[in-house]
Design a protein around this motif. Sequence first.
Motif, PDB file in Angstrom:
ATOM      1  N   MET A   1     -16.318  -4.147 -25.415  1.00 41.39           N
ATOM      2  CA  MET A   1     -15.945  -5.174 -26.243  1.00 41.39           C
ATOM      3  C   MET A   1     -15.302  -6.452 -25.352  1.00 41.39           C
ATOM      4  O   MET A   1     -14.922  -6.369 -24.657  1.00 41.39           O
ATOM      5  CB  MET A   1     -15.325  -4.768 -27.157  1.00 41.39           C
ATOM      6  CG  MET A   1     -14.427  -5.498 -27.658  1.00 41.39           C
ATOM      7  SD  MET A   1     -13.274  -4.806 -29.251  1.00 41.39           S
ATOM      8  CE  MET A   1     -13.044  -6.621 -30.065  1.00 41.39           C
TER       9      MET A   1
ATOM     10  N   ALA B   1     -18.787  -9.608 -34.391  1.00 45.43           N
ATOM     11  CA  ALA B   1     -19.468  -8.958 -33.815  1.00 45.43           C
ATOM     12  C   ALA B   1     -20.227  -9.346 -33.141  1.00 45.43           C
ATOM     13  O   ALA B   1     -20.588  -8.558 -32.111  1.00 45.43           O
ATOM     14  CB  ALA B   1     -21.711  -9.234 -35.530  1.00 45.43           C
ATOM     15  N   LEU B   2     -20.511 -10.331 -32.264  1.00 42.76           N
ATOM     16  CA  LEU B   2     -20.332 -11.083 -30.849  1.00 42.76           C
ATOM     17  C   LEU B   2     -19.208 -10.203 -30.212  1.00 42.76           C
ATOM     18  O   LEU B   2     -19.789  -9.782 -29.267  1.00 42.76           O
ATOM     19  CB  LEU B   2     -20.490 -12.803 -30.889  1.00 42.76           C
ATOM     20  CG  LEU B   2     -20.531 -12.841 -28.905  1.00 42.76           C
ATOM     21  CD1 LEU B   2     -22.149 -13.181 -28.603  1.00 42.76           C
ATOM     22  CD2 LEU B   2     -20.108 -14.737 -29.125  1.00 42.76           C
ATOM     23  N   LYS B   3     -17.488 -10.488 -30.069  1.00 40.18           N
ATOM     24  CA  LYS B   3     -16.702  -9.838 -29.730  1.00 40.18           C
ATOM     25  C   LYS B   3     -17.349  -8.009 -29.770  1.00 40.18           C
ATOM     26  O   LYS B   3     -16.888  -7.638 -28.626  1.00 40.18           O
ATOM     27  CB  LYS B   3     -15.157 -10.079 -30.174  1.00 40.18           C
ATOM     28  CG  LYS B   3     -14.560 -11.405 -29.552  1.00 40.18           C
ATOM     29  CD  LYS B   3     -13.807 -10.835 -30.052  1.00 40.18           C
ATOM     30  CE  LYS B   3     -12.675 -10.511 -29.610  1.00 40.18           C
ATOM     31  NZ  LYS B   3     -11.021 -10.894 -29.593  1.00 40.18           N
ATOM     32  N   ARG B   4     -17.695  -7.487 -30.701  1.00 39.40           N
ATOM     33  CA  ARG B   4     -18.425  -5.975 -30.329  1.00 39.40           C
ATOM     34  C   ARG B   4     -19.570  -5.960 -29.360  1.00 39.40           C
ATOM     35  O   ARG B   4     -19.545  -4.954 -28.931  1.00 39.40           O
ATOM     36  CB  ARG B   4     -18.508  -5.426 -31.854  1.00 39.40           C
ATOM     37  CG  ARG B   4     -17.324  -5.553 -32.370  1.00 39.40           C
ATOM     38  CD  ARG B   4     -17.695  -5.077 -34.405  1.00 39.40           C
ATOM     39  NE  ARG B   4     -18.657  -5.820 -34.744  1.00 39.40           N
ATOM     40  CZ  ARG B   4     -18.671  -6.114 -36.335  1.00 39.40           C
ATOM     41  NH1 ARG B   4     -17.214  -6.816 -35.683  1.00 39.40           N
ATOM     42  NH2 ARG B   4     -19.518  -6.727 -36.595  1.00 39.40           N
ATOM     43  N   ASP B   5     -20.319  -6.891 -29.545  1.00 38.97           N
ATOM     44  CA  ASP B   5     -21.544  -7.276 -28.524  1.00 38.97           C
ATOM     45  C   ASP B   5     -21.732  -7.165 -27.243  1.00 38.97           C
ATOM     46  O   ASP B   5     -22.786  -6.599 -26.508  1.00 38.97           O
ATOM     47  CB  ASP B   5     -22.886  -7.318 -29.709  1.00 38.97           C
ATOM     48  CG  ASP B   5     -22.736  -6.535 -30.461  1.00 38.97           C
ATOM     49  OD1 ASP B   5     -22.214  -5.738 -30.914  1.00 38.97           O
ATOM     50  OD2 ASP B   5     -23.928  -7.593 -31.558  1.00 38.97           O
ATOM     51  N   VAL B   6     -20.935  -8.143 -27.043  1.00 43.74           N
ATOM     52  CA  VAL B   6     -20.907  -8.698 -25.648  1.00 43.74           C
ATOM     53  C   VAL B   6     -19.786  -8.587 -24.732  1.00 43.74           C
ATOM     54  O   VAL B   6     -18.465  -8.249 -25.330  1.00 43.74           O
ATOM     55  CB  VAL B   6     -20.643 -10.179 -25.824  1.00 43.74           C
ATOM     56  CG1 VAL B   6     -20.960 -10.530 -24.593  1.00 43.74           C
ATOM     57  CG2 VAL B   6     -22.481 -10.769 -26.404  1.00 43.74           C
ATOM     58  N   GLU B   7     -19.835  -7.813 -23.560  1.00 40.72           N
ATOM     59  CA  GLU B   7     -19.041  -7.254 -22.768  1.00 40.72           C
ATOM     60  C   GLU B   7     -18.870  -8.202 -21.933  1.00 40.72           C
ATOM     61  O   GLU B   7     -19.112  -9.352 -21.537  1.00 40.72           O
ATOM     62  CB  GLU B   7     -19.906  -5.765 -21.646  1.00 40.72           C
ATOM     63  CG  GLU B   7     -19.905  -5.279 -22.343  1.00 40.72           C
ATOM     64  CD  GLU B   7     -18.188  -4.391 -23.325  1.00 40.72           C
ATOM     65  OE1 GLU B   7     -17.579  -4.596 -22.432  1.00 40.72           O
ATOM     66  OE2 GLU B   7     -18.600  -3.804 -23.313  1.00 40.72           O
TER      67      GLU B   7
ATOM     68  N   TYR C   1     -23.384 -19.186 -26.555  1.00 38.80           N
ATOM     69  CA  TYR C   1     -23.811 -18.998 -28.520  1.00 38.80           C
ATOM     70  C   TYR C   1     -23.153 -19.902 -29.513  1.00 38.80           C
ATOM     71  O   TYR C   1     -22.105 -20.099 -28.548  1.00 38.80           O
ATOM     72  CB  TYR C   1     -23.350 -17.529 -28.322  1.00 38.80           C
ATOM     73  CG  TYR C   1     -23.789 -15.808 -27.425  1.00 38.80           C
ATOM     74  CD1 TYR C   1     -24.444 -15.094 -28.643  1.00 38.80           C
ATOM     75  CD2 TYR C   1     -23.053 -15.752 -26.159  1.00 38.80           C
ATOM     76  CE1 TYR C   1     -24.838 -14.043 -27.488  1.00 38.80           C
ATOM     77  CE2 TYR C   1     -23.748 -14.495 -25.963  1.00 38.80           C
ATOM     78  CZ  TYR C   1     -24.553 -14.161 -26.373  1.00 38.80           C
ATOM     79  OH  TYR C   1     -25.296 -13.101 -25.667  1.00 38.80           O
TER      80      TYR C   1
END
Length: 193
Positions: free
Chosen positions: A1, A119-125, A91
């Motif tokens: 996350m 959603a980006l926060k969930r997908d990008v470390e 992004y």
Amino acid sequence: MGTISVFESVTLDGVLQSVGRPDEDTRGGFRHGGWGEGYADEVIGRFAGASMGRTTAMLLGHRTYDDLLGHWTSVPEPNPFTRALLNQDKYVASRDAGAELAHPNSTLLSGEAAETVAALKRDVEGVITVLGSGELVRSLHAAGLVDEYALLIHPIVLGSGTRLFGDADRGDLVLRESVTSTTGVVMARYQTD
């Protein structure tokens, strides 16, 4: 996350509009463009470098994306920003699903920012850094998606212009770091509560 870090230059009265150039953003008849000139020093350079060095990806509003990359890709080389900006994953939040992105390593996040950025926060470390993009920042702040603010608070009051938080509700922040430049700019890193 991932974590969302907002990196902004602001005046003492919170204005973030058109820090870099007179013609950067004249919306609303803003006539103080380029107010950040003359404040740069090595202390600011180190603070900015450390902040950007932690960045995994950048998050920008479409207007800021066009302006920032348009400016730095038109400045003669060598300069310290063009290659870094082009190589960085970017992004771009836009309500326009057909928005065109003219630069490499750019991904469109179309729709409402609160949803697409969550959603980006969930997908990008890692650290996702927002530069400029005042409307986007206010939207993310309202949705509770910002994890940290790195603010360069300039010792100047403009009295007009777009402010970082606008009419936002109260939000308590925790100071994690502060340093002052030789030109009186207070650099402060805050975590959200």
